[in-house]
Structure formats: C-alpha cells, structure tokens
Design a protein around this motif. Structure first.
Motif, PDB file in Angstrom:
ATOM      1  N   TYR A  93       0.866  -1.178   0.000  1.00 42.31           N
ATOM      2  CA  TYR A  93       0.000   0.000   0.000  1.00 42.31           C
ATOM      3  C   TYR A  93       0.901   1.226   0.000  1.00 42.31           C
ATOM      4  CZ  TYR A  93      -3.738   3.222   1.423  1.00 42.31           C
ATOM      5  OH  TYR A  93      -4.644   4.247   1.486  1.00 42.31           O
ATOM      6  N   ALA A  94       0.637   2.175  -0.885  1.00 44.45           N
ATOM      7  CA  ALA A  94       1.502   3.342  -1.028  1.00 44.45           C
ATOM      8  C   ALA A  94       0.674   4.540  -1.480  1.00 44.45           C
ATOM      9  CB  ALA A  94       2.621   3.061  -2.031  1.00 44.45           C
ATOM     10  N   ALA A  95       1.312   5.704  -1.459  1.00 41.02           N
ATOM     11  CA  ALA A  95       0.643   6.926  -1.896  1.00 41.02           C
ATOM     12  C   ALA A  95       1.562   7.717  -2.817  1.00 41.02           C
ATOM     13  CB  ALA A  95       0.246   7.776  -0.692  1.00 41.02           C
ATOM     14  N   LEU A  96       0.943   8.488  -3.699  1.00 38.99           N
ATOM     15  CA  LEU A  96       1.652   9.463  -4.524  1.00 38.99           C
ATOM     16  C   LEU A  96       1.295  10.840  -3.984  1.00 38.99           C
ATOM     17  CD1 LEU A  96       3.338  10.272  -6.995  1.00 38.99           C
ATOM     18  CD2 LEU A  96       1.257  10.112  -8.378  1.00 38.99           C
ATOM     19  N   LEU A  97       2.311  11.661  -3.725  1.00 37.12           N
ATOM     20  CA  LEU A  97       2.121  12.963  -3.094  1.00 37.12           C
ATOM     21  C   LEU A  97       2.456  14.096  -4.053  1.00 37.12           C
ATOM     22  CD1 LEU A  97       3.940  12.239   0.306  1.00 37.12           C
ATOM     23  CD2 LEU A  97       1.588  11.670  -0.329  1.00 37.12           C
ATOM     24  N   THR A  98       2.060  15.299  -3.681  1.00 36.20           N
ATOM     25  CA  THR A  98       2.523  16.495  -4.383  1.00 36.20           C
ATOM     26  C   THR A  98       3.972  16.761  -3.965  1.00 36.20           C
ATOM     27  OG1 THR A  98       1.928  18.064  -2.650  1.00 36.20           O
ATOM     28  CG2 THR A  98       0.193  17.445  -4.215  1.00 36.20           C
ATOM     29  N   GLN A 100       4.963  19.192  -2.470  1.00 35.93           N
ATOM     30  CA  GLN A 100       4.883  19.813  -1.152  1.00 35.93           C
ATOM     31  C   GLN A 100       4.483  18.828  -0.057  1.00 35.93           C
ATOM     32  OE1 GLN A 100       3.168  21.105  -3.946  1.00 35.93           O
ATOM     33  NE2 GLN A 100       4.973  22.367  -4.381  1.00 35.93           N
ATOM     34  N   GLY A 101       4.338  17.547  -0.405  1.00 33.62           N
ATOM     35  CA  GLY A 101       4.042  16.521   0.591  1.00 33.62           C
ATOM     36  C   GLY A 101       2.578  16.340   0.906  1.00 33.62           C
ATOM     37  N   ARG A 102       1.690  16.850   0.074  1.00 28.58           N
ATOM     38  CA  ARG A 102       0.248  16.641   0.265  1.00 28.58           C
ATOM     39  C   ARG A 102      -0.204  15.396  -0.494  1.00 28.58           C
ATOM     40  NH1 ARG A 102      -1.751  20.395   4.152  1.00 28.58           N
ATOM     41  NH2 ARG A 102      -0.291  22.149   4.089  1.00 28.58           N
ATOM     42  N   PHE A 103      -1.243  14.767   0.006  1.00 29.21           N
ATOM     43  CA  PHE A 103      -1.745  13.530  -0.595  1.00 29.21           C
ATOM     44  C   PHE A 103      -2.391  13.773  -1.956  1.00 29.21           C
ATOM     45  CE2 PHE A 103      -5.208  10.587  -1.424  1.00 29.21           C
ATOM     46  CZ  PHE A 103      -4.643   9.352  -1.190  1.00 29.21           C
ATOM     47  N   LEU A 104      -2.120  12.882  -2.906  1.00 31.60           N
ATOM     48  CA  LEU A 104      -2.803  12.904  -4.200  1.00 31.60           C
ATOM     49  C   LEU A 104      -3.619  11.633  -4.424  1.00 31.60           C
ATOM     50  CD1 LEU A 104      -0.210  14.435  -6.717  1.00 31.60           C
ATOM     51  CD2 LEU A 104      -2.389  15.432  -5.974  1.00 31.60           C
ATOM     52  N   TYR A 105      -2.942  10.470  -4.444  1.00 32.01           N
ATOM     53  CA  TYR A 105      -3.608   9.211  -4.782  1.00 32.01           C
ATOM     54  C   TYR A 105      -3.050   8.088  -3.912  1.00 32.01           C
ATOM     55  CZ  TYR A 105      -3.713  12.122  -9.012  1.00 32.01           C
ATOM     56  OH  TYR A 105      -3.819  13.173  -9.884  1.00 32.01           O
ATOM     57  N   ASP A 106      -3.886   7.095  -3.606  1.00 31.18           N
ATOM     58  CA  ASP A 106      -3.390   5.881  -2.952  1.00 31.18           C
ATOM     59  C   ASP A 106      -3.440   4.722  -3.943  1.00 31.18           C
ATOM     60  OD1 ASP A 106      -6.136   5.502  -2.989  1.00 31.18           O
ATOM     61  OD2 ASP A 106      -6.286   4.816  -0.917  1.00 31.18           O
ATOM     62  N   LEU A 107      -2.536   3.774  -3.771  1.00 32.22           N
ATOM     63  CA  LEU A 107      -2.414   2.634  -4.678  1.00 32.22           C
ATOM     64  C   LEU A 107      -2.144   1.369  -3.882  1.00 32.22           C
ATOM     65  CD1 LEU A 107      -0.452   5.208  -5.835  1.00 32.22           C
ATOM     66  CD2 LEU A 107      -0.564   3.795  -7.886  1.00 32.22           C
ATOM     67  N   PHE A 108      -2.836   0.297  -4.228  1.00 35.14           N
ATOM     68  CA  PHE A 108      -2.514  -1.040  -3.740  1.00 35.14           C
ATOM     69  C   PHE A 108      -1.779  -1.748  -4.881  1.00 35.14           C
ATOM     70  CE2 PHE A 108      -6.193   0.322  -1.390  1.00 35.14           C
ATOM     71  CZ  PHE A 108      -6.036  -0.188  -0.110  1.00 35.14           C
ATOM     72  N   CYS A 294      14.814   8.807  -1.823  1.00 35.39           N
ATOM     73  CA  CYS A 294      13.965   9.952  -2.149  1.00 35.39           C
ATOM     74  C   CYS A 294      12.739   9.551  -2.952  1.00 35.39           C
ATOM     75  CB  CYS A 294      14.766  10.973  -2.941  1.00 35.39           C
ATOM     76  SG  CYS A 294      16.133  11.696  -2.011  1.00 35.39           S
ATOM     77  N   TYR A 295      11.649  10.273  -2.731  1.00 36.51           N
ATOM     78  CA  TYR A 295      10.433  10.159  -3.522  1.00 36.51           C
ATOM     79  C   TYR A 295       9.750  11.511  -3.520  1.00 36.51           C
ATOM     80  CZ  TYR A 295       8.284   9.588   1.114  1.00 36.51           C
ATOM     81  OH  TYR A 295       7.895   9.767   2.421  1.00 36.51           O
ATOM     82  N   VAL A 296       8.775  11.692  -4.352  1.00 37.05           N
ATOM     83  CA  VAL A 296       8.093  12.981  -4.470  1.00 37.05           C
ATOM     84  C   VAL A 296       7.399  13.328  -3.147  1.00 37.05           C
ATOM     85  CG1 VAL A 296       6.291  14.266  -5.671  1.00 37.05           C
ATOM     86  CG2 VAL A 296       7.738  12.658  -6.941  1.00 37.05           C
ATOM     87  N   GLY A 297       7.716  14.497  -2.588  1.00 35.19           N
ATOM     88  CA  GLY A 297       7.084  14.958  -1.354  1.00 35.19           C
ATOM     89  C   GLY A 297       7.722  14.445  -0.079  1.00 35.19           C
TER      90      GLY A 297
END
Length: 398
Positions: A93-98, A100-108, A294-297
């Motif tokens: 389970y993971a997320a893609l962020l902006t 600036q570290g804000r939530f965009l989408y979650d992915l399984f 490193c990853y986005v956000g």
C-alpha cells in the motif's frame, strides 16, 4: 472505462438495517467473511524493465521487492499449484504525493505470478514462461480520479522504459472482510480453504489452490491492517474464489466497515492536494517507508515524522442526540466540529455515513477537553463522539 462517483454520503442506502445486517454477519467468529466488489476502484498496469525504479522514485513505500527474484523477496508462501506460485510477493500500500508533501492518490500494488513460478496444468512440473527481465505490477486505484492519475504518472515517466495502461475493463478489485478473518494471523489457514480437496482433514494443496483463481490471481491479507481482512485483483466477470453467493454484499457495507475502524481510502475521503498523509494515519497503515530513498514529497513527510508531533488525526465518529441515541443522516462531510465549553473548532467531518463518520480532529481537545463535541450550525443538537481505534499504537496518545 468504468467511471464511478466516490461513495461518501448516502441519504438512504446505508441505514440502520444495513448496519444490523453487517454486524449480524461479521460479529461472530463462526460466521464466514463477506466480500464486496469495489466499484469505486479501477486497475492500472505497469510493465517494462524500468517499472520498479519508476515506482520507487515516485511512491511513499518501498516497492523494490517487485523487481527481485522470487527467492529473495518478502513473500507469502503457499504450496505450488497450477493456479498459484510457490511464493508470491505480498502487496504494497503506497501513496503518490505532491512535491509539497500533500496527498494525491493511494495505490494497492500487486505483482502477478510468472508462469515459470507455478506448476504446469498437469501439476507435475514448473510452467513455462518467457523468462525475461521485464517486471509487471498492477495497481488498485481510485476510479474517480483514474484519468487524472494516468496523466500524472505519464508526466513523471519521461524516458523511463515503463508502459502505463488502464486495464479497468479486464480486472476488478475485491475486499473480503468480517467474520473471523480479522482474528487470524497470516499463517493460519481458513476453514473454507482447509475443506477443499479429498477427505475431512486439512488438504494443504487444496488450501493453497482455493486461495487463487485459475489464472493465478489470489487473495492477500490487506497490507494496511489485519482487521480489514483480505484484498485482491481478479479477472472481471468472474466471482473470486472463497466468495459464496450469499456472502457477497454491497460496497457500502465495506465503506461502513472502514468508517467504524477509522480508515479512509481514495482521493475524496483523503482530500486530494490538501490532506497531510500523517494526519490521515498513512504511516500506521503501512503506506510510508521512512528508510527508503527519495520520492516525491518526501521532505515534508520526513521532517514531520522526525519532529514526532502530530496534533490532528483522522478518527472514527458517532453522531448522537442529547439522550445518547444515534442520529441518522444529520451530518454532512465538511461540517465543523466544535467544543461546546470553549467554543473553539476542534476539526472537520470528512466522511459521513448514517450515524457514523470520520473526521480529522485535534487530539488534545478531543480527548482531554472538558466540553462536549458538537456540529457547528446544526439545527437540533448533534453530539459528536470520537472513538479511539484499537489498532492505534500507544505513542499516538502521548
């Protein structure tokens, strides 16, 4: 392509009768789990030699195991059968962020079994496959933002050798929950699976085969919490294994199950571009790896985590009248929660479902305040009861 409006506020469809049905089916250990086809979710496929590297640089969790040989990765072990490999990579389970570290989408994220990792149809030897180095990963994503998600992923792709495809017509997402599923550890087999095969004893091969479909898709323990049950991606148009006809129920019941546990899902329940991932408990839901590169956000997430203070968190809520009786359909998402003693705002309701909901509230005022929580501007007194989830670690209350 299936486009589904997110399920958040149901005027009539989730009532006391639905809740009674859900608790009747899931409240006793000897009752079989129920399952829901998740219309609110779609499926995206990533493929190509750069798949793992691409996802690793984007998402909040560590996905490197999807690119590792079967013998080296974190795994779920089964007996090999024609429909299941001897080892399967557990989902992530993971997320893609902006940025600036804000939530965009979650992915399984799931890695399907390769033919050479399973037995052939005769069951007498390994299957045959291309044996190339290409990696394939499937993602269970929010259907309401599917087009936008695909555009965002392709924007980040640049020269990476990875194909990103919408396969929502071919695959469907399912959740299996309740009953005695939430009481099990990952090493304990299910009675339904144990009864598959010859004789009355445990047939380990049958237990293994019953978990998967004829093309290798299988149920996995939900990567977020044990109490959420099992999750999986399966071919569209077919009922997954272990789902009895009378145990399939509407997705609204799965939403209610999550709301009562205090787990948000998707880009509407976790507001896209606004939500702070740690306030929505994504670290406790195994969506964030603080040791990866490193990853986005990442900067904001790491700084907030190491500071160690999260003042607001997502909580399950109950809506009551002054006599303590549950009030149906009186609260809408976005309603402000206030402390009657101080008159200060404590937080906001994010999801409302009958007399249940979730909201991001200030923990100190919620649990240590002397006043009663209520909905600002609501005609008729609506009390808000915040519930401490049992799955929360103790340090979150310090």
């Amino acid at each position: 392509m299936r486009r589904i409006k997110p399920l958040l506020h149901f005027p009539k469809s989730v009532s006391s009768m639905h809740r009674a049905l859900l608790h009747q089916q899931t409240g006793r250990n000897n009752v079989s789990p129920i399952a829901s086809f998740l219309k609110s979710r779609s499926v995206v496929r990533f493929s190509g030699p750069d798949t793992t590297k691409f996802l690793q640089g984007l998402l909040t969790n560590d996905v490197r195991k999807f690119g590792e040989p079967a013998g080296e990765r974190e795994k779920v072990s089964t007996l090999p059968t024609p429909n299941l490999p001897y080892e399967s990579a557990s989902p992530v389970y993971a997320a893609l962020l902006t940025p600036q570290g804000r939530f965009l989408y979650d992915l399984f994220l799931y890695s399907p079994p390769k033919p050479e990792e399973k037995l052939d149809r005769s069951g007498s030897g390994p299957g045959s496959g291309p044996g190339d180095a290409s990696v394939e990963v499937f993602a269970d994503v929010d259907a309401s933002v599917l087009d936008e998600l695909l555009q965002t992923l392709k924007k980040y792709r640049l020269r990476a050798k990875v194909e990103i495809e919408n396969v929502a017509e071919d695959f469907s997402c399912w959740q299996r929950y309740g009953g005695n599923l939430s009481e099990k550890s990952s090493s304990i087999g299910e009675p339904e699976a144990a009864s598959v095969g010859w004789g009355s004893g445990s047939d380990l091969s049958g237990m293994s085969a019953s978990q998967g479909s004829d093309v290798g898709w299988q149920w996995f323990k939900d990567p977020r919490l044990d109490c959420l049950g099992s999750r999986g991606i399966f071919r569209s148009g077919k009922t997954p294994p272990l789902v009895e006809a009378d145990k399939e129920t509407a997705e609204e019941n799965y939403l209610l199950w999550r709301v009562e546990i205090g787990v948000a899902e998707g880009s509407t329940e976790i507001p896209k571009g606004e939500a702070m991932p740690l306030e929505y408990n994504l670290a406790g839901l195994n969506a964030i790896n603080f040791d990866k590169g490193c990853y986005v956000g990442q900067e904001l997430i790491a700084r907030t985590h190491h500071r160690g203070v999260i003042r607001k968190r997502l909580l399950p809520l109950r809506f009551l009248d002054n006599a303590g009786k549950e009030m149906e359909q009186k609260v809408a998402p976005g309603s402000e929660v206030i402390d009657t003693e101080s008159g200060k705002k404590v937080g906001k309701v994010t999801t409302a479902l009958g007399c249940r909901g979730m909201g991001v509230l200030r923990l100190e005022q919620t649990f240590k305040g002397s006043g009663t929580l209520t909905i600002e501007g609501q005609e008729g007194d609506v009390r808000v009861e915040a519930i401490r989830p049992q799955w929360w670690p103790a340090e979150w209350f310090q």
